[in-house]
Scaffold this motif. Structure first.
Motif, mmCIF file in Angstrom:
data_model
loop_
_atom_site.group_PDB
_atom_site.id
_atom_site.type_symbol
_atom_site.label_atom_id
_atom_site.label_comp_id
_atom_site.label_asym_id
_atom_site.label_seq_id
_atom_site.Cartn_x
_atom_site.Cartn_y
_atom_site.Cartn_z
ATOM 1 N N PHE A 191 -1.412 -4.087 -0.135
ATOM 2 C CA PHE A 191 0.026 -4.274 0.092
ATOM 3 C C PHE A 191 0.387 -5.749 0.248
ATOM 4 C CE2 PHE A 191 -0.104 0.223 1.053
ATOM 5 C CZ PHE A 191 1.168 0.687 0.754
ATOM 6 N N ILE B 223 5.054 -1.104 -5.645
ATOM 7 C CA ILE B 223 4.355 -0.102 -4.826
ATOM 8 C C ILE B 223 5.363 0.733 -4.055
ATOM 9 C CG2 ILE B 223 2.852 0.245 -2.829
ATOM 10 C CD1 ILE B 223 1.269 -2.215 -3.720
ATOM 11 N N ASP C 42 -0.341 4.197 -11.782
ATOM 12 C CA ASP C 42 -0.204 2.863 -11.195
ATOM 13 C C ASP C 42 1.260 2.534 -10.967
ATOM 14 O OD1 ASP C 42 -2.879 2.429 -11.104
ATOM 15 O OD2 ASP C 42 -2.932 0.816 -12.581
ATOM 16 N N PRO C 43 1.575 1.885 -9.860
ATOM 17 C CA PRO C 43 2.949 1.424 -9.645
ATOM 18 C C PRO C 43 3.429 0.590 -10.833
ATOM 19 C CG PRO C 43 1.658 1.122 -7.649
ATOM 20 C CD PRO C 43 0.688 1.520 -8.726
ATOM 21 N N VAL D 9 -2.644 1.920 -5.452
ATOM 22 C CA VAL D 9 -1.980 0.847 -4.706
ATOM 23 C C VAL D 9 -2.911 -0.362 -4.565
ATOM 24 C CG1 VAL D 9 -1.067 0.189 -2.448
ATOM 25 C CG2 VAL D 9 -0.437 2.392 -3.465
#
Length: 486
Positions: free
Chosen positions: A199, A216, A172-173, A196
């Motif tokens: 966005f 991200i 995970d970001p 992600v």
């Protein structure tokens, strides 16, 4: 409508359970046999196939033979917090938890996980080395690389791991930096699945995600700077308040990032989640089913136009970058699974481990004491195998291999499938192909069907059309189940 079949742990990475929180579209699969979940007992198969399938089934055929597993799913359940759509078995560490290197919850779990691997009996004396390993979660990137190394070493000692094995990990970001990723790569990790999901900052917050848009972009930069060649982006459509322009932006930014693989899942609201208490599927602020279908069509068009092959209902890849681990599920091969809530498929039996940590630890102790055997030989049920093959094959662009299916379950069964799909071949939702993958049009199909045996000579594959057939996969798969299990 379409839905996800979750076999092992991640969608596909497939072993936690039948994962239905994200569906490549809306509802659950048509009714069929589900995972058997026995924590403390020996597993046995239930065999009540209809005579037609049983009598046609060739015992020596490739579908009914149980091959040595060469894939393993490993569940690492730790997350910073539970997302609002998530009903997976996880352990939320919280933002104020100790450093992951020293967190006793992680250390204790890894100990039990390795004990489970060591205590697992292999299906035969002739074990094969693992060709794929998938670390799913949870958020596996929260686990320190040195502990991932311990798990890989345990797998290697127990089964062997091929030198060129595909070793995937979900990340995970905001949970890793370049140093951590490089450490994982040194261990042999060569595929990253980046969670992600969206966005747009507002969508991430509304989902309870622990990362933001800036993280991200940082994560994508890290993956690129570390030289990870094989990596995937996961996206979710049909989120609350998600608009078409938002979904288009997420797809565009994903394409710009140039991952070699993209997974697209449609949100399904589960009862025991925060979303389940707030929303009703198909009602505002969730998109309608028609809107969800448009999201799916948009993804299919944009990703295929960008050079991605739509090789499975929810999966797209650049040439040569199919997820080898997930493909194990689509061709109905046996696989190991380890960890909280994971589900293995061995000797024709799907076996789910407990979803609660205390129960899982008890399961491992019983396994060590010889009270559980998830690899026990059992009578393979031809009807169950046939329905599995149809359900999983129709998720793929390859479709059902009719030659193999006919050898396994009889030419009359193939003929019955062709009959039931006739109107859908006429409408274009089902596609027939010959050995060279040439499309057989409706007129030629009608001619072959009228000649009976000619169908088995010429037809080589049946698949669902993209995207319209995939969107009706539940209904179309149900029709096949009615043929196989009347």
């Amino acid at each position: 409508m379409i839905s996800a079949y979750y076999a092992g742990g991640s969608i596909f990475a497939f072993p936690n359970m039948l994962r239905s929180t994200f569906t490549p579209i809306f509802t659950a699969f048509p009714s069929k046999a589900k995972h058997r979940n026995y924590s403390n007992t020996i597993i046995t198969a239930i065999s009540k196939p209809p005579q037609t399938v049983r009598q046609n089934a060739a015992v020596e055929n490739t579908f009914l033979q149980q091959h040595n597993p060469t894939s393993a799913y490993v569940h690492l359940p730790f997350c910073r917090r539970r997302c609002h759509y998530c009903d997976f078995p996880i352990v939320a560490l919280g933002s104020s938890s100790p450093q992951a290197d020293d967190d006793p919850r992680i250390l204790n779990y890894i100990d039990f996980l390795c004990r489970e691997i060591k205590a697992t009996l292999t299906p035969s004396n002739h074990k094969s080395p693992l060709e794929t390993v998938f670390f799913g979660g949870g958020t596996p990137s929260l686990v320190p690389p040195r502990l991932v190394s311990v798990v890989l070493d345990t797998l290697d000692s127990k089964f062997g791991v091929c030198s060129d094995a595909e070793i995937s990990i979900e990340m995970d970001p905001g949970t890793f930096d370049a140093a951590k990723l490089k450490d994982l790569m040194k261990l042999g990790v060569n595929r990253v699945s980046l969670g992600v999901q969206a966005f747009q900052e507002e969508l991430l917050k509304s989902c309870g995600r622990a990362h933001g848009v800036q993280e991200i972009h940082e994560a994508i930069d890290i993956v690129g700077s570390c030289g990870v060649e094989n990596w995937s982006v996961d996206l979710i459509s049909s989120l609350p308040h998600q608009k078409p322009h938002m979904w288009e932006e997420s797809l565009s930014l994903t394409i710009q990032a140039k991952p070699t693989h993209v997974s697209v899942y449609d949100l399904q609201v589960e009862q025991d989640t925060k979303f389940g208490s707030l929303y009703t599927a198909g009602e505002f602020p969730l998109p309608s089913e028609n809107q969800s279908a448009e999201f799916y069509k948009m993804a299919s068009e944009m990703l295929r136009n960008a050079g991605y092959e739509h090789y499975e209902i929810s999966s797209y890849c650049k040439s040569g970058y199919q997820c080898k681990h997930n493909y194990t599920y689509w061709i109905n091969k046996s696989f190991y699974a380890f960890g909280l809530g994971s589900a293995s498929y061995l000797n024709g039996v799907r076996f789910s481990r407990p979803r609660k940590l205390k129960d899982y630890m008890g399961y491992v102790q019983n396994l060590e004491n010889g009270l559980v055997n998830c690899c026990q030989d059992s009578k393979v049920d031809a009807q169950d195998i046939a329905t599995d093959v149809v359900m999983l094959s129709l998720r793929t662009a390859r479709g059902i291999d009719l030659k193999s299916f006919s050898k396994a379950f009889g030419s009359s069964t193939v003929l019955s499938l062709c009959e039931v799909y006739k109107p859908h071949i006429e409408s274009g939702h089902v596609v027939c192909l010959d050995e060279q993958r040439r499309k057989i049009d409706a007129e030629e199909f009608r001619s072959l069907l009228s000649e009976g045996d000619k169908v088995n000579e010429v037809l080589a594959y049946i698949r669902l059309s993209d995207p319209d057939g995939f969107l009706l996969s539940n209904e179309l798969i149900s029709l096949a189940f009615n043929v196989l299990a009347p």
